[in-house]
Design an enzyme around this catalytic site. Structure first.
Site, PDB file in Angstrom:
ATOM      1  CD  GLU A 143      -3.164   0.549   2.176  1.00  0.00           C
ATOM      2  OE1 GLU A 143      -4.365   0.520   1.841  1.00  0.00           O
ATOM      3  OE2 GLU A 143      -2.792   0.337   3.345  1.00  0.00           O
ATOM      4  CB  SER A 145      -2.141   5.862  -0.480  1.00  0.00           C
ATOM      5  OG  SER A 145      -2.768   6.944   0.170  1.00  0.00           O
ATOM      6  CB  SER A 334       5.681   8.319   8.101  1.00  0.00           C
ATOM      7  OG  SER A 334       5.571   7.846   9.428  1.00  0.00           O
ATOM      8  CE  LYS A 335       0.561   2.242   4.263  1.00  0.00           C
ATOM      9  NZ  LYS A 335      -0.849   2.621   4.188  1.00  0.00           N
ATOM     10  CB  VAL A 336       5.850   2.200   9.207  1.00  0.00           C
ATOM     11  CG1 VAL A 336       6.062   1.342  10.445  1.00  0.00           C
ATOM     12  CG2 VAL A 336       5.633   1.327   7.970  1.00  0.00           C
TER      13      VAL A 336
END
Length: 340
Positions: A143, A145, A334-336
């Site tokens: 993913e 996004s 951020s993503k993580v």
């Protein structure tokens, strides 16, 4: 502009198709264990969108199986080292990345204290998967996004199917087989009136109840992430306990009213708020004449919220662009996320 958020939301049906092809064997194994050693209580551990998915899981588990479910604050386990009496119970962890240290450590400790540990993780070979006795891959693929869409839908789908196997509910299992096509249809619903209504919005409430409250929570988060709107989710049962004071002329409310026992109260609240002058966007199936936005029907009412959030995601991606924002790059995110 076609955002990654929109592209990934539109591909959600592919994740559910992959689950239908691959996840039944491990789900049947986990369900068998849960029936042989029935827990008195289930716990969920998650953050962000995954915690909203856990809310859906909790509601269905209580409704379909009668097992009480509690959302466990991770700090109680990891920071406070509380002597939780969890032997013989079950802990479910939900995550996209499976990397946040507090989530991993919580499941490791709960497992050490005798709880059956089950994770649902999108990323393969994660630390969370290693910490749990059982793990179900969400199969949503990478993913890109920052705003999660397909992984959220994949978590709801896996949750509902695991519960169906746990209950040995043939009707729900059969209905689930039609979910990919239902998602494709839901993505085509015309929610453009919401974009027009919310283009200049600064604050709003998102209302739901029952399994649909998880969808309201997720929608409110996405409004914040992708459109910088101060959105808050409330159960329709709670709006009159204080939040009502915020609602004045033209105050925007998005009300999710899918099928079910909760629908009548949601429709009543929407009508009352309209009388107060609020700008109500009522999302309901096509048999509700006063709806503003149409909700698709799944083959089983328990799956309706999954189709509702699919329609919402398409709208949310369009709304962000209409507001001059990039839904793939929310500010300061951020993503993580790694929480200790």
């Amino acid at each position: 502009m076609t955002s990654k958020m929109l592209e990934e939301a539109l591909s959600s049906f592919e994740a559910v198709q992959a689950q239908l092809q691959q996840l039944d064997p491990p789900m049947i194994e986990i369900a068998g264990r849960l029936r042989r050693q029935p827990p008195q209580v289930a716990m969920t551990v998650a953050r962000g969108s995954s915690d909203h998915a856990a809310s859906y899981f909790a509601y269905l588990t209580m409704q379909q199986l009668g097992v009480p479910v509690a959302s466990l604050p991770m700090s109680v386990v990891t920071m406070q080292q509380a002597p939780l009496k969890v032997s013989g119970q079950v802990a479910f962890a939900f995550s996209q990345s499976g990397q946040s240290p507090d989530l991993v450590n919580s499941l490791r400790l709960l497992r050490k204290r005798g709880a059956l540990s089950v994770s649902m993780v999108n990323a393969a070979d994660s630390p969370l998967e290693a910490a749990c006795e059982f793990s179900l891959p969400l199969l949503a693929g990478t993913e890109s996004s920052v705003a999660a869409t397909k992984s959220f839908i994949a978590t709801l789908s896996a949750s509902a199917r695991l519960i169906a196997h746990w209950k040995e509910d043939a009707e729900l299992l059969e209905a689930h087989n039609a979910l990919p096509e239902g998602l494709r249809e839901a993505a085509q619903q015309d929610w453009s009136p919401a974009i027009d209504a919310l283009r200049d919005c600064e604050r709003l409430m998102v209302i739901g109840r029952g399994a649909g409250f998880a969808i309201a929570q997720e929608a409110a988060l996405k409004f914040k992430e992708t459109s910088a709107i101060q959105a808050e989710a409330f159960s329709s049962a709670e709006v009159r306990h204080g939040p009502m004071a915020l609602i004045d002329e033209h105050y925007p409310l998005l009300v999710f009213a899918p099928r079910g026992a909760e629908q009548a109260g949601l429709l009543s609240l929407a009508a009352e708020m309209r009388q107060r002058g609020a700008r109500v966007l009522l999302a309901a199936p096509d048999d509700v004449s006063e709806r503003d936005l149409t909700l698709s029907r799944a083959e089983h009412p328990a799956l309706d919220p999954i189709l509702a959030i699919q329609s919402f995601y398409v709208m949310a991606a369009g709304l962000a662009v209409a507001r001059g924002m990039d839904p793939d790059q929310p500010r300061h995110l951020s993503k993580v996320t790694r929480t200790h």
